[in-house]
Motif scaffolding. Structure first.
Motif, PDB file in Angstrom:
ATOM      1  N   LEU A  23       0.820  -1.213   0.000  1.00 51.05           N
ATOM      2  CA  LEU A  23       0.000   0.000   0.000  1.00 51.05           C
ATOM      3  C   LEU A  23       0.853   1.263   0.000  1.00 51.05           C
ATOM      4  CD1 LEU A  23      -2.863  -1.034   2.425  1.00 51.05           C
ATOM      5  CD2 LEU A  23      -2.904  -0.962  -0.067  1.00 51.05           C
ATOM      6  N   VAL A  24       1.951   1.245   0.753  1.00 51.09           N
ATOM      7  CA  VAL A  24       2.858   2.401   0.765  1.00 51.09           C
ATOM      8  C   VAL A  24       3.502   2.576  -0.609  1.00 51.09           C
ATOM      9  CG1 VAL A  24       5.040   3.246   1.719  1.00 51.09           C
ATOM     10  CG2 VAL A  24       3.276   2.367   3.238  1.00 51.09           C
ATOM     11  N   ALA A  25       3.934   1.474  -1.217  1.00 51.74           N
ATOM     12  CA  ALA A  25       4.540   1.552  -2.544  1.00 51.74           C
ATOM     13  C   ALA A  25       3.543   2.058  -3.582  1.00 51.74           C
ATOM     14  CB  ALA A  25       5.095   0.191  -2.949  1.00 51.74           C
ATOM     15  N   ALA A  26       2.295   1.605  -3.489  1.00 54.85           N
ATOM     16  CA  ALA A  26       1.281   2.075  -4.432  1.00 54.85           C
ATOM     17  C   ALA A  26       1.002   3.565  -4.222  1.00 54.85           C
ATOM     18  CB  ALA A  26      -0.010   1.267  -4.265  1.00 54.85           C
ATOM     19  N   GLY A  27       0.972   4.008  -2.977  1.00 52.15           N
ATOM     20  CA  GLY A  27       0.765   5.433  -2.704  1.00 52.15           C
ATOM     21  C   GLY A  27       1.910   6.282  -3.226  1.00 52.15           C
ATOM     22  N   TYR A  28       3.132   5.801  -3.048  1.00 58.39           N
ATOM     23  CA  TYR A  28       4.291   6.537  -3.561  1.00 58.39           C
ATOM     24  C   TYR A  28       4.260   6.580  -5.077  1.00 58.39           C
ATOM     25  CZ  TYR A  28       9.006   7.892  -4.671  1.00 58.39           C
ATOM     26  OH  TYR A  28      10.087   8.536  -5.198  1.00 58.39           O
ATOM     27  N   TRP A  29       3.917   5.444  -5.687  1.00 58.30           N
ATOM     28  CA  TRP A  29       3.846   5.407  -7.147  1.00 58.30           C
ATOM     29  C   TRP A  29       2.789   6.386  -7.644  1.00 58.30           C
ATOM     30  CZ3 TRP A  29      -0.317   3.928 -10.225  1.00 58.30           C
ATOM     31  CH2 TRP A  29      -0.053   3.856 -11.591  1.00 58.30           C
ATOM     32  N   GLY A  30       1.630   6.414  -7.002  1.00 56.31           N
ATOM     33  CA  GLY A  30       0.568   7.327  -7.419  1.00 56.31           C
ATOM     34  C   GLY A  30       0.957   8.782  -7.240  1.00 56.31           C
ATOM     35  N   PHE A  31       1.715   9.080  -6.184  1.00 51.44           N
ATOM     36  CA  PHE A  31       2.130  10.459  -5.941  1.00 51.44           C
ATOM     37  C   PHE A  31       3.262  10.883  -6.870  1.00 51.44           C
ATOM     38  CE2 PHE A  31       4.546  13.743  -3.697  1.00 51.44           C
ATOM     39  CZ  PHE A  31       3.538  14.671  -3.498  1.00 51.44           C
ATOM     40  N   GLY A  45      -3.978   8.730  -3.369  1.00 56.57           N
ATOM     41  CA  GLY A  45      -5.092   8.142  -2.631  1.00 56.57           C
ATOM     42  C   GLY A  45      -5.762   7.008  -3.384  1.00 56.57           C
ATOM     43  N   ALA A  46      -5.835   7.135  -4.700  1.00 52.61           N
ATOM     44  CA  ALA A  46      -6.551   6.130  -5.485  1.00 52.61           C
ATOM     45  C   ALA A  46      -5.754   4.847  -5.662  1.00 52.61           C
ATOM     46  CB  ALA A  46      -6.905   6.705  -6.853  1.00 52.61           C
ATOM     47  N   ALA A  47      -4.462   4.946  -5.866  1.00 53.64           N
ATOM     48  CA  ALA A  47      -3.657   3.741  -6.111  1.00 53.64           C
ATOM     49  C   ALA A  47      -3.686   2.782  -4.913  1.00 53.64           C
ATOM     50  CB  ALA A  47      -2.229   4.131  -6.480  1.00 53.64           C
ATOM     51  N   PRO A  48      -3.482   3.253  -3.665  1.00 54.49           N
ATOM     52  CA  PRO A  48      -3.582   2.309  -2.545  1.00 54.49           C
ATOM     53  C   PRO A  48      -5.006   1.774  -2.343  1.00 54.49           C
ATOM     54  CG  PRO A  48      -2.423   4.284  -1.848  1.00 54.49           C
ATOM     55  CD  PRO A  48      -2.965   4.540  -3.220  1.00 54.49           C
ATOM     56  N   ALA A  49      -6.000   2.585  -2.666  1.00 54.07           N
ATOM     57  CA  ALA A  49      -7.384   2.113  -2.518  1.00 54.07           C
ATOM     58  C   ALA A  49      -7.665   0.963  -3.479  1.00 54.07           C
ATOM     59  CB  ALA A  49      -8.356   3.260  -2.768  1.00 54.07           C
ATOM     60  N   PHE A  50      -7.229   1.108  -4.725  1.00 57.68           N
ATOM     61  CA  PHE A  50      -7.404   0.024  -5.686  1.00 57.68           C
ATOM     62  C   PHE A  50      -6.595  -1.199  -5.282  1.00 57.68           C
ATOM     63  CE2 PHE A  50      -8.551   3.460  -8.825  1.00 57.68           C
ATOM     64  CZ  PHE A  50      -9.890   3.097  -8.908  1.00 57.68           C
ATOM     65  N   ALA A  51      -5.386  -0.997  -4.753  1.00 57.97           N
ATOM     66  CA  ALA A  51      -4.563  -2.127  -4.307  1.00 57.97           C
ATOM     67  C   ALA A  51      -5.221  -2.841  -3.130  1.00 57.97           C
ATOM     68  CB  ALA A  51      -3.165  -1.640  -3.927  1.00 57.97           C
TER      69      ALA A  51
END
Length: 66
Positions: A23-31, A45-51
């Motif tokens: 989730l942290v990696a997805a949030g960083y990737w999205g940001f 916010g959306a990338a960790p939610a989808f993950a």
């Protein structure tokens, strides 16, 4: 107490920490995407939610009940 009974809580802790890392990696990737300020914030916010939805939908029901 059996030796394998001691490993179950450690295994669950490892699974939890790995899911948090995803989730942290997805949030960083999205940001970090080059999508402007608004796009980066919404991506963070959306990338960790989808993950999270993907992880919950793929987790067997036996693991979720415990």
């Amino acid at each position: 107490m059996k030796p394998l009974e001691l490993l179950k809580p450690l295994n669950l802790l490892l699974i939890f920490l790995l899911e948090l890392a995803v989730l942290v990696a997805a949030g960083y990737w999205g940001f970090a995407r080059d999508a402007g300020r608004c796009g980066s914030c919404s991506g963070a916010g959306a990338a960790p939610a989808f993950a999270a939805v993907a992880v919950v939908s793929k987790t067997p029901a036996v693991v979720r009940r415990q």
